[in-house]
Design an enzyme around this catalytic site. Structure first.
Site, mmCIF file in Angstrom:
data_model
loop_
_atom_site.group_PDB
_atom_site.id
_atom_site.type_symbol
_atom_site.label_atom_id
_atom_site.label_comp_id
_atom_site.label_asym_id
_atom_site.label_seq_id
_atom_site.Cartn_x
_atom_site.Cartn_y
_atom_site.Cartn_z
ATOM 1 N N GLU A 39 -6.953 4.776 7.686
ATOM 2 C CA GLU A 39 -7.037 6.322 7.377
ATOM 3 C C GLU A 39 -8.133 6.807 6.610
ATOM 4 O O GLU A 39 -8.342 8.017 7.006
ATOM 5 C CB GLU A 39 -5.535 6.556 6.570
ATOM 6 N N GLY A 90 1.620 2.434 10.836
ATOM 7 C CA GLY A 90 2.555 3.418 10.735
ATOM 8 C C GLY A 90 3.210 3.703 12.218
ATOM 9 O O GLY A 90 3.855 4.816 12.118
ATOM 10 N N HIS A 95 -9.706 1.561 4.582
ATOM 11 C CA HIS A 95 -8.468 1.410 5.251
ATOM 12 C C HIS A 95 -8.768 2.392 6.594
ATOM 13 O O HIS A 95 -9.364 3.438 6.256
ATOM 14 C CB HIS A 95 -7.567 2.171 4.565
ATOM 15 N N SER A 100 2.818 -1.969 10.333
ATOM 16 C CA SER A 100 4.145 -2.007 10.624
ATOM 17 C C SER A 100 4.845 -3.468 10.336
ATOM 18 O O SER A 100 5.760 -3.937 11.188
ATOM 19 C CB SER A 100 4.595 -1.645 12.216
ATOM 20 N N ASN A 110 0.768 -1.466 0.071
ATOM 21 C CA ASN A 110 0.195 -0.146 0.111
ATOM 22 C C ASN A 110 0.882 1.227 0.026
ATOM 23 O O ASN A 110 1.570 1.549 0.931
ATOM 24 C CB ASN A 110 -0.921 -0.157 1.283
ATOM 25 N N LYS A 135 0.189 4.200 -0.395
ATOM 26 C CA LYS A 135 -0.551 5.370 0.149
ATOM 27 C C LYS A 135 -0.306 6.614 -0.704
ATOM 28 O O LYS A 135 -0.018 6.578 -1.872
ATOM 29 C CB LYS A 135 -0.067 5.658 1.671
ATOM 30 N N GLU A 185 -6.042 -4.959 10.265
ATOM 31 C CA GLU A 185 -5.224 -3.778 10.678
ATOM 32 C C GLU A 185 -5.530 -3.027 11.910
ATOM 33 O O GLU A 185 -6.070 -2.226 11.941
ATOM 34 C CB GLU A 185 -4.916 -2.841 9.489
HETATM 35 P P1 PGA Z 1 2.421 0.252 7.696
HETATM 36 O O1 PGA Z 1 0.854 0.536 7.084
HETATM 37 O O2 PGA Z 1 3.009 -0.913 7.366
HETATM 38 O O3 PGA Z 1 2.899 1.556 7.248
HETATM 39 O O4 PGA Z 1 1.929 0.230 9.074
HETATM 40 C C1 PGA Z 1 0.199 -0.794 6.795
HETATM 41 C C2 PGA Z 1 -1.337 -0.142 6.192
HETATM 42 O O5 PGA Z 1 -1.596 1.042 6.345
HETATM 43 O O6 PGA Z 1 -1.734 -0.740 5.406
#
Ligand code: PGA
Length: 245
Positions: free
Chosen positions: A97, A173, A95, A203, A9, A11, A167
């Site tokens: 976010e 993140g 997601h 992560s 991903n 982003k 997640e």
């Molecule tokens: P990350 O993000 O691996 O940077 O924690 C995962 C995600 O948001 O899908």
């Protein structure tokens, strides 16, 4: 055992040229890994170019969101059919976010997921609890509520296309990863409700991938930060291939 699936991903990152370079590195890096499926999710602006670059290869393309209508007066939205037309096979939906920063609700995730399936895409539906919910003992209830809402009114044929990504919001993140046991518990719970593959996200790094992927119900990973570094993403996919072998 399911074929491990890894989706990077990306982003909100990358010009078209940068996305093409990264996609090419990913394709070359995972070329010999026959035991795993790999996808990358660039920004909308780079989807078509990346899909063209990767066509005929094993790495597929995912979008990071879509709308639920096919066309019309919906300024700024992108339809699932347009994503399929651009070369996408998957679309990431719900997601955290999008939920936290853009107010996306479970009902919208459901409309999007059903529209995605109608357009021939496989939705990757993200669920997971916040730290406050985990501390309050609400993890399982939260996951079930998100899943039941997102997957409402989907028949078995539609569900077969769905991939769930667990997640935990506190792990995205943050550098904080769920322990393998915590992930396994959540994944097993998802699978007790729905017959979907379940990816872990939050992560994921080369250092923790193997332990997570060794869990019986962890079918792969949705990788954010580490997917922007081709060597790290490749190492995570390799861990999956080795666990599957
Ligand atoms: P990350 O993000 O691996 O940077 O924690 C995962 C995600 O948001 O899908």
């Amino acid at each position: 055992m399911r074929r491990p699936f890894f989706c990077g991903n990306w982003k909100l990152n990358g010009s078209i040229a940068e996305s093409l370079a990264l996609a090419t590195d990913v394709r070359n890096g995972v070329a010999t890994l026959r035991e795993v499926d790999v996808a990358v999710a660039p920004s909308f602006t780079a989807l078509y170019a990346v899909a063209k670059r990767l066509e005929d290869g094993p790495v597929t393309v995912a979008a990071q969101d879509c709308f639920w209508e096919d066309k019309g007066a919906f300024t700024g939205e992108v339809a699932p059919g347009q994503l399929a037309d651009a070369g996408c096979k998957y679309v990431i939906l719900g997601h955290s976010e999008r939920r936290q920063l853009f107010g996306e609700l479970d009902a919208a995730v459901n409309l999007k997921a059903r529209a995605a399936v109608r357009a021939g895409l496989s939705p990757i539906i993200c669920v997971g609890e916040t730290l406050a919910e985990r501390d309050a003992g609400e993890t399982i209830g939260r996951i079930q509520a998100q899943l039941d809402a997102a997957l409402a009114d989907m028949d078995n044929a539609a569900l077969e296309r769905v991939v769930v990504a667990y997640e935990p919001v506190w792990a995205i993140g943050t550098g904080r990863t769920a322990t393998a046991d915590t992930a396994q518990e959540a994944h097993a719970f998802v699978k007790s409700l729905y017959p979907t593959a379940v990816l872990y996200g939050g992560s994921v790094k080369p250092e923790n991938a193997r332990t997570l992927l060794a869990q019986p119900d962890v079918d792969g990973a949705l990788v954010g930060g580490a997917s922007l570094d081709p060597a790290s993403f490749e190492a995570i996919c390799l861990a999956g291939a080795e666990v599957a072998a």
